[in-house]
Design an enzyme around this catalytic site. Sequence first.
Site, PDB file in Angstrom:
ATOM      1  N   CYS A   1      30.928  41.006  39.967  1.00 57.73           N
ATOM      2  CA  CYS A   1      29.863  40.094  39.532  1.00 57.73           C
ATOM      3  C   CYS A   1      30.432  38.978  38.649  1.00 57.73           C
ATOM      4  O   CYS A   1      30.900  39.234  37.544  1.00 57.73           O
ATOM      5  CB  CYS A   1      28.808  40.912  38.785  1.00 57.73           C
ATOM      6  SG  CYS A   1      27.603  39.960  37.875  1.00 57.73           S
TER       7      CYS A   1
ATOM      8  N   CYS B   1      28.756  38.585  35.230  1.00 60.64           N
ATOM      9  CA  CYS B   1      29.145  39.729  34.384  1.00 60.64           C
ATOM     10  C   CYS B   1      30.500  39.463  33.732  1.00 60.64           C
ATOM     11  O   CYS B   1      30.671  39.704  32.526  1.00 60.64           O
ATOM     12  CB  CYS B   1      29.219  41.016  35.203  1.00 60.64           C
ATOM     13  SG  CYS B   1      27.677  41.486  36.005  1.00 60.64           S
TER      14      CYS B   1
END
Length: 129
Positions: free
Chosen positions: A55, A58
């Site tokens: 991600c 993230c």
Amino acid sequence: MGSYLSSSPAAEYESQSTDESNVIAVHSKDRFDEQFQAHKDNNKTLIIDFSASWCGPCRMIEPTFKALSAKFSQAIFVKVDVDELPEVSRQWRVEAMPTFVIVKDGKEISRIIGAKKDELERKIQMFSS
């Protein structure tokens, strides 16, 4: 997958502080349950970062999360990889990454979905004491 030499959640928490980060990466449901119980036992605010290695947002907010863990040392910061611990992610109804869940007294009190640095810091400051 990492392993810890310490059997105590508090000792694990302290061992993370040498790199200016107090984030505890959990790699098993048992470890997550230990951290959750430690949070309830010591009445500290728990901030859970649900993320994934693939991600982009993230990875982008990870340095901020680590810095916040050093700044707000009165709270417990835990990182959960949703692919590594899908049962924990389901338990907390995580549907997007990153998701930050703020827990007090064993109950969710706030949730931030997305890499929203300012909102994350504001809510951590508001709820950690």
